[in-house]
Design a protein around this motif. Structure first.
Motif, mmCIF file in Angstrom:
data_model
loop_
_atom_site.group_PDB
_atom_site.id
_atom_site.type_symbol
_atom_site.label_atom_id
_atom_site.label_comp_id
_atom_site.label_asym_id
_atom_site.label_seq_id
_atom_site.Cartn_x
_atom_site.Cartn_y
_atom_site.Cartn_z
ATOM 1 N N GLU A 569 0.829 -1.206 0.000
ATOM 2 C CA GLU A 569 0.000 0.000 0.000
ATOM 3 C C GLU A 569 0.862 1.255 0.000
ATOM 4 O O GLU A 569 0.550 2.243 -0.681
ATOM 5 N N ARG A 570 1.973 1.215 0.754
ATOM 6 C CA ARG A 570 2.874 2.370 0.793
ATOM 7 C C ARG A 570 3.447 2.660 -0.592
ATOM 8 O O ARG A 570 3.505 3.817 -1.024
ATOM 9 N N LEU A 571 3.874 1.601 -1.286
ATOM 10 C CA LEU A 571 4.436 1.780 -2.622
ATOM 11 C C LEU A 571 3.386 2.324 -3.594
ATOM 12 O O LEU A 571 3.705 3.136 -4.472
ATOM 13 N N LYS A 572 2.128 1.857 -3.458
ATOM 14 C CA LYS A 572 1.074 2.376 -4.338
ATOM 15 C C LYS A 572 0.869 3.876 -4.116
ATOM 16 O O LYS A 572 0.713 4.657 -5.066
ATOM 17 N N ILE A 573 0.842 4.272 -2.824
ATOM 18 C CA ILE A 573 0.651 5.699 -2.513
ATOM 19 C C ILE A 573 1.808 6.528 -3.056
ATOM 20 O O ILE A 573 1.616 7.596 -3.652
ATOM 21 N N LEU A 574 3.036 6.026 -2.843
ATOM 22 C CA LEU A 574 4.205 6.742 -3.345
ATOM 23 C C LEU A 574 4.187 6.835 -4.864
ATOM 24 O O LEU A 574 4.576 7.849 -5.446
ATOM 25 N N GLU A 575 3.754 5.773 -5.515
ATOM 26 C CA GLU A 575 3.681 5.785 -6.967
ATOM 27 C C GLU A 575 2.695 6.839 -7.450
ATOM 28 O O GLU A 575 2.954 7.598 -8.391
ATOM 29 N N GLN A 624 12.748 12.054 -8.751
ATOM 30 C CA GLN A 624 13.306 10.859 -9.380
ATOM 31 C C GLN A 624 14.014 9.937 -8.400
ATOM 32 O O GLN A 624 14.351 8.811 -8.745
ATOM 33 N N LYS A 625 14.244 10.397 -7.183
ATOM 34 C CA LYS A 625 14.961 9.557 -6.219
ATOM 35 C C LYS A 625 14.183 8.273 -5.936
ATOM 36 O O LYS A 625 13.020 8.323 -5.545
ATOM 37 N N PRO A 626 14.770 7.102 -6.184
ATOM 38 C CA PRO A 626 14.025 5.834 -6.008
ATOM 39 C C PRO A 626 13.703 5.552 -4.545
ATOM 40 O O PRO A 626 14.482 5.883 -3.654
ATOM 41 N N VAL A 627 12.554 4.953 -4.337
ATOM 42 C CA VAL A 627 12.142 4.533 -2.989
ATOM 43 C C VAL A 627 12.231 3.015 -2.933
ATOM 44 O O VAL A 627 11.498 2.320 -3.630
ATOM 45 N N GLU A 628 13.168 2.520 -2.142
ATOM 46 C CA GLU A 628 13.376 1.073 -2.085
ATOM 47 C C GLU A 628 12.324 0.406 -1.207
ATOM 48 O O GLU A 628 11.892 0.966 -0.200
ATOM 49 N N ARG A 629 11.950 -0.776 -1.632
ATOM 50 C CA ARG A 629 10.991 -1.561 -0.848
ATOM 51 C C ARG A 629 11.665 -2.045 0.428
ATOM 52 O O ARG A 629 12.787 -2.544 0.408
ATOM 53 N N GLN A 630 10.988 -1.897 1.552
ATOM 54 C CA GLN A 630 11.553 -2.350 2.821
ATOM 55 C C GLN A 630 11.562 -3.873 2.870
ATOM 56 O O GLN A 630 10.599 -4.526 2.470
ATOM 57 N N THR A 631 12.650 -4.413 3.348
ATOM 58 C CA THR A 631 12.791 -5.866 3.420
ATOM 59 C C THR A 631 11.922 -6.428 4.538
ATOM 60 O O THR A 631 11.959 -5.947 5.665
ATOM 61 N N VAL A 632 11.111 -7.433 4.210
ATOM 62 C CA VAL A 632 10.301 -8.132 5.206
ATOM 63 C C VAL A 632 10.775 -9.569 5.261
ATOM 64 O O VAL A 632 10.746 -10.272 4.257
#
Length: 804
Positions: A569-575, A624-632
């Motif tokens: 959900e966080r990645l969708k919002i950031l996108e 443009q700064k990439p947002v890395e997915r947090q490791t789970v």
């Protein structure tokens, strides 16, 4: 094997259950005649066949010898110059066709099922029989016109004769001079001749031959003289057809008779194959596993046998109710003395051990946990149950002793002896002495044995004798019921006084009874009672700890899943936010360009725009700064209960289901259809588990993989699905194929696939050359090789992906 012991341990009942899975009667007979082998190689071969059959059924649950029949009697009749009917020939054809189909199947599975492939060598049927039956016999068992030219001619003439006869009779039916004299306007048959039903009062009015009359005498069935020759011709053709059909059936039967020996070999191979499938189906229903079989390695103080059964269950008892047992003898122990209450499970324990040993040596998987190990015993002897014989005037005690005398004369270090209630049925003091002497004799001869008894003297003997260990069947004093749990290392307690007290025996009687006991025995019983109480407390604590661990594992899994959902959900919002920010930055850039053009037209200096340009550039960089997915950290199989051979699992990287064929400490071998591969435990999950979120496209093998520097400023996309194990490029142009290949390799690498197959075909070799040049230049491919023959040979290239 000792036949008396097989019956005592109820081995024939196991074989009856096995026979219920038979596809035809020959394999059922073979199952009932199955006997344990004392040859290690033969036992291992039988076990391997069962394991291979289970793998085949896991790939194709419908795999069977369908269509096969027991045609031994038919083949024997043909051998003795008998003639088979059309339906019999269909049974022969269907059986040989089933054998041929199965033989073709094993041409594809020979490498992965070598032992069954060896059996399949006897499956190919004799040439010609299937074809000639197919050409000559219809699916309903009738002889076809194509069976011979003569039969075709006869049937053609028969049809013409029939039509002429019917035409002539129908004209008479419609003749106004004849039809009023007929009882009905029909054509019927009498004595194989076609006739008309003439009313009796018109007898002689139609020139004819009378063949029959009705019961009332009102109707005469007559053959008009004008149709006699036509009837004769029809009958002649019918006889000719009958003779030709008989000749054809005789010819085919003679060919079967000449190849009777080859057909019997095919039937034997079919029955062996079906027996392996029966063993596999029975094992699946029992939730059984393949035992580890060892040869005995005698030592000076030990027969060198192995007896390690984990979570063993009696195969004839209800799997939902039966209590499993562990029998794990160390390298110094080969004899067990089991004590405990009546109906406590001692007899079932002895039968379970003996029956599982018989099953293992017969090629059957055993209802026990994977890793259970047994030696191959030269013979197994059992004295269990009531040996009383009225015919022989033997008491129970005499019957037992007669059987034990026979066993002592035959038993040795390579045999297994099971004795129930040793020394029972006579004076307790003499019985105890006799039981101790018999057990001592077995131990001195280094005979592996399990003995159930009530005598306390055997407890002390087991405690003080090397190679012998005490065991007990537990008893719940609160409910006054046995628990059926076997405990090695501790003798059973004598619960007679405690049970009597719970059941209400007066205190004065109990005190009197305790006063008669040896004080040393009382101290021993008190010590045993304390040991058992402490063991029960430890077991309860362990059970509680395991439950807590299970609850913690479940909660951790749920939390991990929730974290994955939150991260998604966080990645969708950031996108979404990034897309909006890009639009705003793009609008600012257009306004800046418009302002720059206006200043140029006005010939104004552009220095005032430089601070704005720097701010716009900084804004673009931040967008443009990439947002890395947090490791789970995801739950792995290695953190849970161990995998078992035959268990269904799912490979996360390939998104495919398979079956476990081998397990080690760090990795596992999985069968995926016709493919077998080895992977890490962390890369798989059990079927039915909640699958963790797939790895991010920024993820490597099990950890986040940093993306390449973005050129478009877009946020990394959500996790990619598996592109599949194969890419088919056949029929593509070189340019299109390279584009498809590059995309496929990128996706395969991003999803962590270990290897992929590229199908390019053989053809001129141009497409293969282009593909391999591209793989050679790819930074994601570690190496590549030509596919195996079963995969397509030179028409396929297998590329192995690089690991981080």
């Amino acid at each position: 094997m000792d036949e008396k012991t097989l019956v005592t341990l109820e081995f024939p009942k196991v074989l009856e259950r096995l026979a219920a899975y038979a596809a035809f009667s020959i394999s059922a007979e073979m199952a009932r005649a199955l006997r344990p082998t004392s040859d290690l190689e033969e036992a291992l071969k039988r076990q391997a066949r069962t394991s291979e059959a289970r793998r085949l059924l896991s790939i194709n649950v419908d795999f069977s010898v369908g269509g096969a029949r027991d045609i031994r009697a038919l083949v024997d009749l043909a051998r003795r110059a008998g003639v088979l009917e059309g339906s019999d020939l269909l049974d022969v054809k269907n059986t040989l066709t089933a054998a041929r189909n199965m033989a073709r199947t094993f041409e594809r599975h020979a490498a992965e099922c070598p032992h069954l492939a060896e059996v399949a060598l006897g499956l190919p049927p004799p040439s010609g029989i299937i074809d000639i039956i197919t050409q000559s016999i219809s699916d309903r068992g009738d002889v076809l016109d194509s069976a011979s030219d003569r039969l075709s001619t006869i049937r053609r003439e028969l049809k013409i004769s029939y039509e002429r006869l019917m035409s002539r009779l129908e004209r008479m039916l419609n003749d106004p001079n004849v039809s009023p004299m007929l009882q009905e306007g029909i054509i019927t048959q009498r004595n194989g001749r076609y006739v008309l039903p003439l009313r009796a009062e018109f007898k002689g009015r139609v020139r004819s031959i009378i063949h029959d009359q009705s019961a009332s005498g009102a109707t005469l069935f007559v053959e008009p003289l004008v149709t006699v020759e036509l009837n004769n011709k029809l009958h002649e053709m019918q006889l000719a057809e009958r003779d030709e059909v008989r000749r054809i059936l005789a010819d085919i039967s003679a060919q079967i008779g000449r190849q009777a020996r080859e057909i019997e070999i095919v039937l034997g191979a079919l029955a062996e194959m079906d027996l392996a499938l029966m063993c596999a189906k029975y094992a699946d229903d029992l939730r059984a596993s393949e035992p580890v079989l060892n040869a005995s390695k005698p030592r000076r103080d030990h027969p060198g046998t192995t007896l390690r059964l984990f979570q063993a269950r009696h195969p004839l008892l209800d799997a939902k109710k039966v209590v499993s047992i562990d029998v794990d003898l160390n390298e110094q122990t080969f004899a067990v003395v089991i004590t405990g209450p009546n109906t406590g499970g001692k007899t079932v324990t002895l039968k379970t051990v003996g029956l599982l040993a018989l099953m293992a040596q017969s090629g059957l998987h055993i209802p026990a946990q994977s890793g259970s190990a047994l030696s191959i015993f030269a013979d197994i002897f059992a004295d269990i149950g009531d040996e009383q014989s009225i015919e022989q005037s033997l008491s129970t005690f005499s019957g037992h002793i007669t059987n034990i005398v026979r066993i002592l004369g035959l038993a040795g270090p390579g045999t297994l002896v099971l004795l129930d209630e040793l020394g029972a049925g006579t004076d307790p003091q003499e019985g105890a002495a006799l039981a101790r002497a018999l057990l001592s004799d077995l131990v001195q001869k280094r005979v592996p044995c399990l003995v159930a008894t009530h005598y306390p003297e055997l407890k002390s003997f087991a405690h003080s004798t090397p190679g012998v260990v005490n065991a007990s069947m537990e008893f719940d004093l609160q409910t006054l019921r046995p628990t059926y749990h076997l405990t090695l290392g501790l003798p059973g307690r004598s619960n007679a006084l405690l049970i009597a007290e719970r059941l209400g025996l007066p205190e004065r009687v109990l005190l009197e009874a305790r006063g008669q006991l040896n004080p040393e025995d009382l101290r021993t019983e008190d010590l045993l009672d304390e040991i058992h109480q402490q063991r029960d407390l430890a077991r309860q604590a362990r059970t509680a700890a395991e439950k807590s661990r299970g609850d913690a594992e479940r909660l951790r899994s749920e939390l991990q899943q929730q974290r994955e959902q939150i991260e998604d959900e966080r990645l969708k919002i950031l996108e979404k936010t990034r897309r909006e920010a890009e639009k705003e930055v793009e609008a600012l850039r257009r306004e800046m360009d418009d302002l720059r053009r206006q200043l140029n037209r006005a010939r104004q200096p552009l220095e005032a725009l430089k601070p704005l340009q720097r701010k716009l550039t900084d804004l673009e960089d931040s967008v443009q700064k990439p947002v890395e997915r947090q490791t789970v950290v995801t739950e792995t199989v290695s953190s849970r209960q161990p995998l078992r051979i035959g268990e269904k699992v799912r490979l996360r990287a390939l998104q495919m289901d398979g079956v476990v064929t081998a397990v080690s400490e760090s990795d596992v071998e999985v069968q995926l259809g016709a493919l077998r591969l080895r992977t890490r435990l962390s890369d798989i999950q059990r079927s039915g588990d909640t699958p963790p979120a797939p790895p991010s496209p920024t993820a490597g093998r099990g950890a986040p993989r940093p993306p390449a520097a973005p050129s478009s400023g877009r946020v990394p996309t959500p996790p990619l699905p598996s592109p599949g194990m194969e890419l088919d490029l056949r029929g593509q142009r070189a340019e299109d194929a390279l584009e498809m290949l590059q995309t496929y390799i990128d996706n395969a690498y991003m999803t962590g696939m270990p290897f992929v197959r590229i199908i390019h075909g053989k053809g001129t070799g141009r497409l293969r050359q282009v593909v391999r040049e591209a793989l050679q230049a790819s930074s994601y491919v570690a190496r590549f090789e030509t596919g195996q023959e079963s995969e397509g040979g030179d028409g396929v290239t297998v590329a192995h992906m690089k690991e981080d």
